[in-house]
Design an enzyme around this catalytic site. Structure first.
Site, mmCIF file in Angstrom:
data_model
loop_
_atom_site.group_PDB
_atom_site.id
_atom_site.type_symbol
_atom_site.label_atom_id
_atom_site.label_comp_id
_atom_site.label_asym_id
_atom_site.label_seq_id
_atom_site.Cartn_x
_atom_site.Cartn_y
_atom_site.Cartn_z
ATOM 1 C CD1 TRP A 92 -2.524 1.976 1.549
ATOM 2 C CD2 TRP A 92 -3.286 0.362 0.214
ATOM 3 N NE1 TRP A 92 -3.758 2.353 1.092
ATOM 4 C CE2 TRP A 92 -4.247 1.386 0.272
ATOM 5 C CE3 TRP A 92 -3.547 -0.755 -0.590
ATOM 6 C CZ2 TRP A 92 -5.454 1.329 -0.429
ATOM 7 C CZ3 TRP A 92 -4.751 -0.812 -1.296
ATOM 8 C CH2 TRP A 92 -5.688 0.215 -1.203
ATOM 9 C CG ASP A 104 -1.544 12.156 -2.329
ATOM 10 O OD1 ASP A 104 -1.288 10.918 -2.394
ATOM 11 O OD2 ASP A 104 -2.214 12.725 -3.202
ATOM 12 C CD GLU A 125 -5.161 5.328 0.316
ATOM 13 O OE1 GLU A 125 -5.962 4.729 -0.401
ATOM 14 O OE2 GLU A 125 -4.864 4.945 1.456
ATOM 15 C CD GLU A 126 -3.780 8.722 -7.141
ATOM 16 O OE1 GLU A 126 -4.781 8.098 -7.492
ATOM 17 O OE2 GLU A 126 -3.497 9.869 -7.563
ATOM 18 C CD GLU A 148 -13.759 6.893 -4.672
ATOM 19 O OE1 GLU A 148 -13.584 6.375 -5.795
ATOM 20 O OE2 GLU A 148 -13.042 6.620 -3.689
#
Ligand SMILES: *[C@@H]1O[C@H](CO)[C@@H](O)[C@H](O)[C@H]1NC(C)=O
Ligand SMILES: *[C@@H]1O[C@H](CO)[C@@H](O)[C@H](O)[C@H]1NC(C)=O
Ligand SMILES: *[C@@H]1O[C@H](CO)[C@@H](O)[C@H](O)[C@H]1NC(C)=O
Ligand SMILES: *[C@@H]1O[C@H](CO)[C@@H](O)[C@H](O)[C@H]1NC(C)=O
Ligand SMILES: *[C@@H]1O[C@H](CO)[C@@H](O)[C@H](O)[C@H]1NC(C)=O
Ligand SMILES: *[C@@H]1O[C@H](CO)[C@@H](O)[C@H](O)[C@H]1NC(C)=O
Ligand SMILES: *[C@@H]1O[C@H](CO)[C@@H](O)[C@H](O)[C@H]1NC(C)=O
Ligand SMILES: *[C@@H]1O[C@H](CO)[C@@H](O)[C@H](O)[C@H]1NC(C)=O
Ligand SMILES: *[C@@H]1O[C@H](CO)[C@@H](O)[C@H](O)[C@H]1NC(C)=O
Length: 495
Positions: free
Chosen positions: A149, A205, A208-209, A429
């Protein structure tokens, strides 16, 4: 969120172009929508919190699940960030007196769940030196997620601290200082220690990238240490790590490029224009602050200039925005270069664009004037074509015209959300950039929380001050100073 979990699909390909008539669907009365959706959003959040939540069987008590969706994408986990933001929204309702009486026991279950979560050893580390607190997500039964992750994510401890401090201040205001000290301070101390020790290290961030520095993370870290120092004093404790708040504020200035916030460093070949910045602005909103550029308050010239640059970056790229010109609200997403699940508008981003403006309206009303500057005039000119640089007092016709136009603009973003919310009120989302239909995870907890905070601000409900007015200056020279934290195993206290 969550590029790691996905198959990138491009919904542009083969999608039917929306006709203008189609774009005008569901534009009934905004007030009626807000009334109905407020109830559904609150229920939507409760449905996703264990152990009683209707859609999250298996989640431990007090655990906030990101979404019931278990496949494409699998969001059936608890993220420290999403949980902190959601519980902060709930705690604000409690403090504002607009909550259901049963809410407080749920908040206490959240606190108890975090006592367990803080001590879980995980791929980011353990509690003993704080490193484990930066782990982004856990299984819903509060065990570690061990897959690969984007980790660590250093906004989580700051956001959890802010939520817990909000509840702690509520307890103090109700004469329960000792409860705040015994049941909350040990958790808060660990999280503040983490921020003071690790703020200057790379982080993924909020999406998550990107591994590097993130405006949102830095802003949340700064806020947590400012309010943390005051909270420590209120419970008769000290926060050594809180002393680096000025250094974090100094770092925060480094994201400003003169007209916009460049949310990530490195930018990974993107523009850096990102909802990251607008979401940060609404969470550092302080109703006691002036339109302060240094803390990027929602009504500051910097934040308004950034709002325009951010919103405009989506005007021409989404088909659903056809026919809406500058100064009219549009659907907005995470960042214009986004491709995740097709790269679509997000409900929580569009709601944040509204919320920043409701916050600004509150601040102008409180300070009794609007000061338009060289930096902010492009924002205002889109809304009131004859707006002029200078200070416009509340008694002036110009002030009235501007605030009316900003309110209409803000409501426009909520109307966009209304237009693309299915009739059952469910907030996923994203919604399709061409079709407007829901995309990606259903019943996203954060989408519901974003609805509730935007509408609470529209309704005139604001959070407590986090102490922004005490932040008066930025150090002349930035430094990378950190403070080694102290970490102790918390225990579940009686309520
Ligand atoms: C906002 O106000 C409306 C009208 O009073 C009310 O129905 C709604 O529940 C409120 N929503 C929130 C989130 O405060
Ligand atoms: C209060 O919350 C409880 C538990 O979530 C729920 O069963 C009840 O319907 C709520 N009451 C109101 C008035 O919203
Ligand atoms: C924290 O402890 C972990 C082991 O749990 C270790 O790998 C890591 O290097 C330590 N980090 C710091 C900053 O001391
Ligand atoms: C917790 O949940 C995970 C994921 O579903 C599962 O693999 C694990 O066995 C569970 N652990 C316990 C102690 O229930
Ligand atoms: C560390 O702090 C310095 C000084 O503000 C800053 O230039 C640098 O970008 C920071 N690095 C990280 C990863 O926060
Ligand atoms: C993130 O970037 C830092 C600084 O370049 C590097 O030390 C770290 O290994 C990177 N993390 C990952 C997971 O790539
Ligand atoms: C700041 O970023 C924006 C958006 O990418 C760009 O349009 C602008 O030219 C940049 N300003 C400066 C001074 O670099
Ligand atoms: C308005 O903003 C300008 C530019 O920042 C500043 O010079 C001026 O003092 C401000 N005026 C008031 C009344 O705050
Ligand atoms: C701007 O135009 C409106 C009419 O469109 C007028 O009522 C207002 O007084 C004008 N404001 C200024 C500052 O000229």
């Amino acid at each position: 969120m969550w590029l790691k979990s996905l198959t990138v699909a491009n919904t542009l390909t083969g999608a039917a172009l929306a006709s203008p008539a189609f774009l005008q669907r569901r534009q009934s009365d905004l007030g009626a929508f807000i009334e109905k959706e407020s109830i559904l959003a609150q229920q939507g959040i409760l449905n996703n919190i264990g152990a009683e939540g209707a859609l999250v069987q298996g989640a431990s008590a007090g655990i906030v699940v990101a979404s019931p969706s278990k496949t494409n994408p699998d969001y059936f986990y608890t993220w420290t960030r999403d949980a902190g933001l959601t519980m902060l929204a709930e705690i604000e309702q409690l403090a504002a007196g607009t909550a259901n009486a049963s809410l407080e026991s749920l908040i206490q279950e959240y606190v108890d769940s975090q006592v367990k979560q803080q001590v879980v050893a995980n791929p980011s580390g353990t509690l003993s030196n704080g490193s484990g607190l930066g782990e982004p997500k856990f299984q819903v039964n509060i065990t570690a997620f061990t897959g690969s992750w984007g980790r660590p994510q250093r906004d989580g401890p700051a956001l959890r601290a802010s939520a817990l401090i909000a509840y702690g201040n509520y307890l103090i205001a109700h004469g329960k200082t000792s409860l705040a000290k015994t049941n909350l301070w040990p958790l808060i101390q660990n999280d503040l220690s983490y921020v003071g020790q690790y703020w200057n290290q790379s982080t993924y961030d909020l999406w998550e990238e990107v591994n590097g520095s993130s405006f949102f993370t830095t802003a949340m870290q700064h806020k947590s240490l400012v309010e943390g120092a005051a909270f420590a004093a209120a419970v008769g404790e000290t926060c050594p790590g809180c002393s680096v708040a000025p250094q974090i504020l100094c770092h925060l200035q480094e994201y400003w490029n003169g007209s916009a916030i460049i949310s990530n460093s490195p930018t990974n070949d993107r523009s850096g224009i990102d909802a990251n910045s607008v979401i940060a602005s609404i969470h550092i909103f302080d109703p006691a602050a002036t339109c302060d550029d240094v803390t990027f308050q929602p009504c500051s010239a910097r934040a308004l200039s950034n709002h325009k640059v951010y919103v405009d970056s989506f005007r021409s790229i989404y088909t659903v925005n056809q026919g809406r010109s500058n100064g009219q609200a549009v659907a907005v997403g995470r960042y214009p270069e986004d491709v995740y699940q097709g790269g679509n508008p997000w409900y929580l981003a569009t709601l944040a664009a509204a919320e920043q403006l409701y916050d600004a309206l509150h601040q102008w009303d409180k300070q009794g004037s609007i000061n338009i500057t060289q930096l902010s005039i492009p924002f205002f000119s889109d809304l009131v074509s004859n707006a002029t640089i200078g200070t416009h007092a509340k008694s002036s016709a110009t002030y009235t015209a501007i605030t009316q136009a900003v309110k209409t603009y803000a409501d426009g973003f909520v109307s966009v959300v209304q237009e693309y919310t299915p009739s059952d009120g469910g907030l996923a989302e994203q919604f399709g950039r061409s079709t407007g239909d829901p995309v990606s995870a259903i019943d996203l907890t954060w989408s519901y929380a974003a609805f509730l905070t935007a509408v609470a601000r529209r309704n005139g409900t604001v959070p407590a001050s986090w102490g922004s007015p005490t932040v008066t200056s930025v150090p002349g020279q930035c430094s990378a100073a950190t403070v080694a934290g102290s970490y102790a195993t918390p225990t579940i206290g009686a309520w």
